[in-house]
Design a protein around this motif. Structure first.
Motif, PDB file in Angstrom:
ATOM      1  N   GLU A 264     -65.800  -0.756 -49.990  1.00  0.00           N
ATOM      2  CA  GLU A 264     -64.909  -1.838 -50.423  1.00  0.00           C
ATOM      3  C   GLU A 264     -64.958  -2.991 -49.432  1.00  0.00           C
ATOM      4  O   GLU A 264     -65.206  -2.796 -48.240  1.00  0.00           O
ATOM      5  CB  GLU A 264     -63.461  -1.353 -50.529  1.00  0.00           C
ATOM      6  N   SER A 265     -64.679  -4.178 -49.925  1.00  0.00           N
ATOM      7  CA  SER A 265     -64.568  -5.361 -49.079  1.00  0.00           C
ATOM      8  C   SER A 265     -63.652  -6.361 -49.763  1.00  0.00           C
ATOM      9  O   SER A 265     -63.347  -6.221 -50.952  1.00  0.00           O
ATOM     10  CB  SER A 265     -65.947  -5.978 -48.824  1.00  0.00           C
TER      11      SER A 265
ATOM     12  N   GLY B  19     -60.489  -7.345 -48.585  1.00  0.00           N
ATOM     13  CA  GLY B  19     -59.078  -7.297 -48.237  1.00  0.00           C
ATOM     14  C   GLY B  19     -58.728  -8.302 -47.157  1.00  0.00           C
ATOM     15  O   GLY B  19     -59.606  -8.942 -46.573  1.00  0.00           O
TER      16      GLY B  19
ATOM     17  N   LEU C  19     -61.267  -8.285 -54.422  1.00  0.00           N
ATOM     18  CA  LEU C  19     -61.851  -7.105 -53.802  1.00  0.00           C
ATOM     19  C   LEU C  19     -63.158  -6.755 -54.506  1.00  0.00           C
ATOM     20  O   LEU C  19     -63.304  -6.965 -55.704  1.00  0.00           O
ATOM     21  CB  LEU C  19     -60.900  -5.921 -53.888  1.00  0.00           C
TER      22      LEU C  19
ATOM     23  N   CYS D 288     -66.276  -3.537 -54.627  1.00  0.00           N
ATOM     24  CA  CYS D 288     -66.622  -2.159 -54.271  1.00  0.00           C
ATOM     25  C   CYS D 288     -68.022  -1.891 -54.798  1.00  0.00           C
ATOM     26  O   CYS D 288     -68.241  -1.915 -56.012  1.00  0.00           O
ATOM     27  CB  CYS D 288     -65.626  -1.177 -54.863  1.00  0.00           C
TER      28      CYS D 288
ATOM     29  N   TYR E 182     -58.041   1.356 -52.713  1.00  0.00           N
ATOM     30  CA  TYR E 182     -59.167   2.284 -52.749  1.00  0.00           C
ATOM     31  C   TYR E 182     -59.936   2.149 -54.061  1.00  0.00           C
ATOM     32  O   TYR E 182     -59.350   2.019 -55.130  1.00  0.00           O
ATOM     33  CB  TYR E 182     -58.683   3.724 -52.633  1.00  0.00           C
TER      34      TYR E 182
ATOM     35  N   THR F 291     -59.464  -0.612 -48.254  1.00  0.00           N
ATOM     36  CA  THR F 291     -59.398  -1.934 -47.619  1.00  0.00           C
ATOM     37  C   THR F 291     -57.944  -2.397 -47.654  1.00  0.00           C
ATOM     38  O   THR F 291     -57.253  -2.253 -48.663  1.00  0.00           O
ATOM     39  CB  THR F 291     -60.334  -2.939 -48.313  1.00  0.00           C
ATOM     40  N   GLN F 292     -57.483  -2.926 -46.537  1.00  0.00           N
ATOM     41  CA  GLN F 292     -56.073  -3.308 -46.407  1.00  0.00           C
ATOM     42  C   GLN F 292     -55.819  -4.668 -47.044  1.00  0.00           C
ATOM     43  O   GLN F 292     -56.549  -5.632 -46.791  1.00  0.00           O
ATOM     44  CB  GLN F 292     -55.680  -3.363 -44.930  1.00  0.00           C
TER      45      GLN F 292
END
Length: 120
Positions: free
Chosen positions: A6-7, A9, A20, A22, A94, A114-115
Motif C-alpha cells: 500500500e501507498s 497514506g 491510496l 495497493c 489495509y 498505511t496510516q
C-alpha cells in the motif's frame, strides 16, 4: 506468495482528499476481489470497500458517497480515492486481495497497512 504493498497514506486536514494505492505482485494467476479495510486505535478492523474483477463495487455505509474504489487489472492494483475526509476516518488502512496462484491454489492476502490521519 502474494505481496500487497500500500501507498498514499498521510496527514490531511478535514475536508481534504487522499488517494491510496495497493499493488499486488507474486505468482498470481488471477485476482478476484480486492478490498480496503481500516483499523482505528482500540477498534476492530472494519470493511470499507470492495471491487471484483468485473468492476462491481460495494461500500460501507460510513464511506458511501465519499470514497471511490477502482482497480487497474493490467497492473494488479487497487485504488481508494478518499474525499471529504473526517477526523473519524483516521486509521491504518489495509489492502486485501483474493485470487488464485499459478498452480490454481487459492490465496487471501493482506498488505502491511498505511496510516491515514485526518486533523480537525
Amino acid at each position: 506468495q502474494v505481496q500487497l504493498v500500500e501507498s498514499g497514506g498521510g496527514l490531511v486536514q478535514a475536508g481534504g482528499s487522499l488517494r491510496l494505492s495497493c499493488a499486488a505482485s507474486g505468482s498470481i494467476l488471477r485476482l478476484n476481489a480486492m478490498a480496503w479495510y481500516r483499523q482505528a486505535p482500540g477498534k476492530q478492523r472494519e470493511f470499507i470497500a470492495r471491487i471484483i474483477s468485473a468492476g462491481n463495487t460495494n461500500y460501507a455505509d460510513s464511506v458511501k458517497g465519499r470514497f471511490i474504489i477502482s482497480r487497474d487489472n493490467a497492473k494488479n492494483t487497487v485504488y481508494l480515492q478518499m474525499n471529504s475526509l473526517k477526523p473519524e476516518d483516521t486509521a491504518v488502512y489495509y489492502c486485501n486481495a483474493d485470487g488464485r496462484y499459478f498452480d490454481f491454489a487459492p490465496f487471501n492476502s493482506w498488505g502491511q497497512g498505511t496510516q491515514v490521519t485526518v486533523s480537525s
